[in-house]
Design a protein around this motif. Structure first.
Motif, PDB file in Angstrom:
ATOM      1  N   VAL A   2       0.793  -0.956  -0.157  1.00  0.00           N
ATOM      2  CA  VAL A   2       0.085   0.000  -0.160  1.00  0.00           C
ATOM      3  C   VAL A   2       0.763   1.202   0.078  1.00  0.00           C
ATOM      4  O   VAL A   2       0.448   2.233  -0.422  1.00  0.00           O
ATOM      5  N   LYS A   3       2.051   1.070   0.464  1.00  0.00           N
ATOM      6  CA  LYS A   3       3.125   2.087   0.601  1.00  0.00           C
ATOM      7  C   LYS A   3       3.541   2.824  -0.683  1.00  0.00           C
ATOM      8  O   LYS A   3       4.323   3.793  -0.741  1.00  0.00           O
ATOM      9  N   ARG A   4       3.196   2.264  -1.718  1.00  0.00           N
ATOM     10  CA  ARG A   4       4.034   2.393  -3.011  1.00  0.00           C
ATOM     11  C   ARG A   4       3.198   3.795  -3.522  1.00  0.00           C
ATOM     12  O   ARG A   4       2.091   3.978  -3.461  1.00  0.00           O
ATOM     13  N   SER A   5       4.022   4.397  -4.163  1.00  0.00           N
ATOM     14  CA  SER A   5       3.491   5.690  -4.536  1.00  0.00           C
ATOM     15  C   SER A   5       2.947   5.550  -5.981  1.00  0.00           C
ATOM     16  O   SER A   5       3.153   4.335  -6.843  1.00  0.00           O
ATOM     17  N   SER A   6       2.212   6.542  -6.303  1.00  0.00           N
ATOM     18  CA  SER A   6       1.327   6.089  -7.515  1.00  0.00           C
ATOM     19  C   SER A   6       2.387   5.945  -8.793  1.00  0.00           C
ATOM     20  O   SER A   6       1.913   5.327  -9.746  1.00  0.00           O
ATOM     21  N   PRO A   7       3.129   6.845  -8.952  1.00  0.00           N
ATOM     22  CA  PRO A   7       3.920   6.756 -10.442  1.00  0.00           C
ATOM     23  C   PRO A   7       4.583   5.723 -10.437  1.00  0.00           C
ATOM     24  O   PRO A   7       4.779   4.950 -11.547  1.00  0.00           O
ATOM     25  N   SER A   8       5.197   5.129  -9.140  1.00  0.00           N
ATOM     26  CA  SER A   8       6.184   3.969  -9.196  1.00  0.00           C
ATOM     27  C   SER A   8       5.063   2.713  -9.487  1.00  0.00           C
ATOM     28  O   SER A   8       5.396   1.777 -10.320  1.00  0.00           O
ATOM     29  N   TYR A   9       4.002   2.887  -9.028  1.00  0.00           N
ATOM     30  CA  TYR A   9       2.814   1.669  -9.422  1.00  0.00           C
ATOM     31  C   TYR A   9       2.463   1.673 -10.979  1.00  0.00           C
ATOM     32  O   TYR A   9       2.521   0.551 -11.504  1.00  0.00           O
ATOM     33  N   LEU A  10       2.349   2.713 -11.457  1.00  0.00           N
ATOM     34  CA  LEU A  10       2.097   2.991 -13.070  1.00  0.00           C
ATOM     35  C   LEU A  10       3.085   2.481 -13.522  1.00  0.00           C
ATOM     36  O   LEU A  10       2.884   1.826 -14.652  1.00  0.00           O
ATOM     37  N   TYR A  11       4.371   2.801 -13.173  1.00  0.00           N
ATOM     38  CA  TYR A  11       5.614   2.097 -13.987  1.00  0.00           C
ATOM     39  C   TYR A  11       5.601   0.694 -13.833  1.00  0.00           C
ATOM     40  O   TYR A  11       5.913  -0.060 -14.995  1.00  0.00           O
ATOM     41  N   TRP A  12       5.366   0.324 -12.884  1.00  0.00           N
ATOM     42  CA  TRP A  12       5.233  -1.309 -12.542  1.00  0.00           C
ATOM     43  C   TRP A  12       3.991  -1.720 -13.296  1.00  0.00           C
ATOM     44  O   TRP A  12       4.583  -2.873 -14.158  1.00  0.00           O
ATOM     45  N   LEU A  13       3.104  -1.269 -13.624  1.00  0.00           N
ATOM     46  CA  LEU A  13       2.085  -1.655 -14.366  1.00  0.00           C
ATOM     47  C   LEU A  13       2.614  -1.728 -16.059  1.00  0.00           C
ATOM     48  O   LEU A  13       2.153  -2.675 -16.678  1.00  0.00           O
ATOM     49  N   PHE A  14       3.086  -0.446 -16.265  1.00  0.00           N
ATOM     50  CA  PHE A  14       3.548  -0.782 -17.738  1.00  0.00           C
ATOM     51  C   PHE A  14       4.699  -1.630 -17.992  1.00  0.00           C
ATOM     52  O   PHE A  14       4.768  -2.141 -19.172  1.00  0.00           O
ATOM     53  N   CYS A  15       5.473  -1.812 -17.021  1.00  0.00           N
ATOM     54  CA  CYS A  15       6.261  -2.982 -17.222  1.00  0.00           C
ATOM     55  C   CYS A  15       5.872  -4.188 -17.457  1.00  0.00           C
ATOM     56  O   CYS A  15       6.158  -5.020 -18.194  1.00  0.00           O
ATOM     57  N   GLN A  16       4.646  -4.548 -16.658  1.00  0.00           N
ATOM     58  CA  GLN A  16       3.987  -5.610 -16.700  1.00  0.00           C
ATOM     59  C   GLN A  16       3.511  -6.008 -17.971  1.00  0.00           C
ATOM     60  O   GLN A  16       3.455  -7.035 -18.882  1.00  0.00           O
ATOM     61  N   PHE A  17       2.903  -4.855 -18.508  1.00  0.00           N
ATOM     62  CA  PHE A  17       2.248  -4.838 -19.824  1.00  0.00           C
ATOM     63  C   PHE A  17       3.322  -5.093 -20.984  1.00  0.00           C
ATOM     64  O   PHE A  17       3.196  -5.944 -22.009  1.00  0.00           O
ATOM     65  N   GLU A  18       4.436  -4.427 -20.880  1.00  0.00           N
ATOM     66  CA  GLU A  18       5.488  -4.906 -21.786  1.00  0.00           C
ATOM     67  C   GLU A  18       6.111  -6.112 -21.701  1.00  0.00           C
ATOM     68  O   GLU A  18       6.385  -6.877 -22.787  1.00  0.00           O
ATOM     69  N   LEU A  19       6.027  -6.714 -20.769  1.00  0.00           N
ATOM     70  CA  LEU A  19       6.130  -8.340 -20.367  1.00  0.00           C
ATOM     71  C   LEU A  19       5.435  -9.064 -20.915  1.00  0.00           C
ATOM     72  O   LEU A  19       5.610 -10.123 -21.745  1.00  0.00           O
ATOM     73  N   ILE A  20       4.334  -8.866 -20.712  1.00  0.00           N
ATOM     74  CA  ILE A  20       3.061  -9.682 -21.418  1.00  0.00           C
ATOM     75  C   ILE A  20       2.890  -9.557 -22.896  1.00  0.00           C
ATOM     76  O   ILE A  20       2.791 -10.689 -23.698  1.00  0.00           O
ATOM     77  N   THR A  21       3.019  -8.501 -23.494  1.00  0.00           N
ATOM     78  CA  THR A  21       2.990  -8.005 -25.022  1.00  0.00           C
ATOM     79  C   THR A  21       4.204  -8.566 -25.569  1.00  0.00           C
ATOM     80  O   THR A  21       4.556  -8.228 -26.935  1.00  0.00           O
ATOM     81  N   CYS A  22       5.239  -8.677 -24.757  1.00  0.00           N
ATOM     82  CA  CYS A  22       6.716  -8.907 -25.289  1.00  0.00           C
ATOM     83  C   CYS A  22       7.033  -7.481 -26.369  1.00  0.00           C
ATOM     84  O   CYS A  22       7.855  -7.580 -27.098  1.00  0.00           O
ATOM     85  N   SER A  23       6.624  -6.332 -25.873  1.00  0.00           N
ATOM     86  CA  SER A  23       6.889  -5.141 -26.499  1.00  0.00           C
ATOM     87  C   SER A  23       8.125  -4.559 -26.195  1.00  0.00           C
ATOM     88  O   SER A  23       8.810  -3.838 -26.912  1.00  0.00           O
ATOM     89  N   TYR A  24       8.844  -5.253 -25.119  1.00  0.00           N
ATOM     90  CA  TYR A  24      10.171  -4.642 -24.778  1.00  0.00           C
ATOM     91  C   TYR A  24      11.139  -5.049 -25.649  1.00  0.00           C
ATOM     92  O   TYR A  24      12.232  -4.689 -25.665  1.00  0.00           O
ATOM     93  N   LEU A  25      11.014  -6.242 -26.410  1.00  0.00           N
ATOM     94  CA  LEU A  25      11.578  -6.537 -27.525  1.00  0.00           C
ATOM     95  C   LEU A  25      11.613  -5.855 -28.924  1.00  0.00           C
ATOM     96  O   LEU A  25      12.682  -5.856 -29.875  1.00  0.00           O
ATOM     97  N   MET A  26      10.887  -4.924 -28.949  1.00  0.00           N
ATOM     98  CA  MET A  26      10.446  -4.085 -30.272  1.00  0.00           C
ATOM     99  C   MET A  26      11.622  -2.970 -30.321  1.00  0.00           C
ATOM    100  O   MET A  26      12.280  -2.602 -29.115  1.00  0.00           O
ATOM    101  N   GLU A  27      11.827  -2.698 -31.511  1.00  0.00           N
ATOM    102  CA  GLU A  27      12.626  -1.557 -31.782  1.00  0.00           C
ATOM    103  C   GLU A  27      11.542  -0.280 -31.337  1.00  0.00           C
ATOM    104  O   GLU A  27      10.380  -0.374 -31.578  1.00  0.00           O
ATOM    105  N   PRO A  28      12.392   1.102 -31.230  1.00  0.00           N
ATOM    106  CA  PRO A  28      11.278   2.146 -30.846  1.00  0.00           C
ATOM    107  C   PRO A  28      10.137   2.350 -31.774  1.00  0.00           C
ATOM    108  O   PRO A  28       9.396   2.892 -31.495  1.00  0.00           O
ATOM    109  N   TRP A  29      10.520   2.479 -33.244  1.00  0.00           N
ATOM    110  CA  TRP A  29       9.764   2.655 -34.230  1.00  0.00           C
ATOM    111  C   TRP A  29       8.455   1.722 -34.238  1.00  0.00           C
ATOM    112  O   TRP A  29       7.396   2.227 -34.451  1.00  0.00           O
TER     113      TRP A  29
END
Length: 81
Positions: free
Chosen positions: A3-30
């Motif tokens: 519960v002590k997590r701040s909101s921006p770090s939680y949103l960043y964690w969710l974004f990282c989870q999204f990238e892991l699930i969709t494997c978009s971390y492997l994509m090039e920037p474009w």
């Protein structure tokens, strides 16, 4: 989840989870730009369509409910005429 997590770090964690699930971390920037643009466009269209359809259905349901709750004698006379 802590519960002590701040909101921006939680949103960043969710974004990282999204990238892991969709494997978009492997994509090039474009590729990421195209992928995220397409996903945001689809979510936007889905929300807009849901808003329009729900508003239409609620309006027609409200009109139907008002016609049922109207004066019964008036409704009977309109059927006879």
């Amino acid at each position: 989840m802590d519960v002590k997590r701040s909101s921006p770090s939680y949103l960043y964690w969710l974004f990282c989870q999204f990238e892991l699930i969709t494997c978009s971390y492997l994509m090039e920037p474009w590729e990421k730009v195209l992928f995220y643009s397409f996903n945001l466009a689809m979510v936007g269209l889905l929300l807009y369509t849901a808003y329009v359809c729900v508003a239409f259905h609620l309006s027609s349901a409200f009109q139907l409910l008002c016609s049922f709750l109207g004066n019964p004698r008036e409704n009977a006379l309109s059927v006879v005429k």
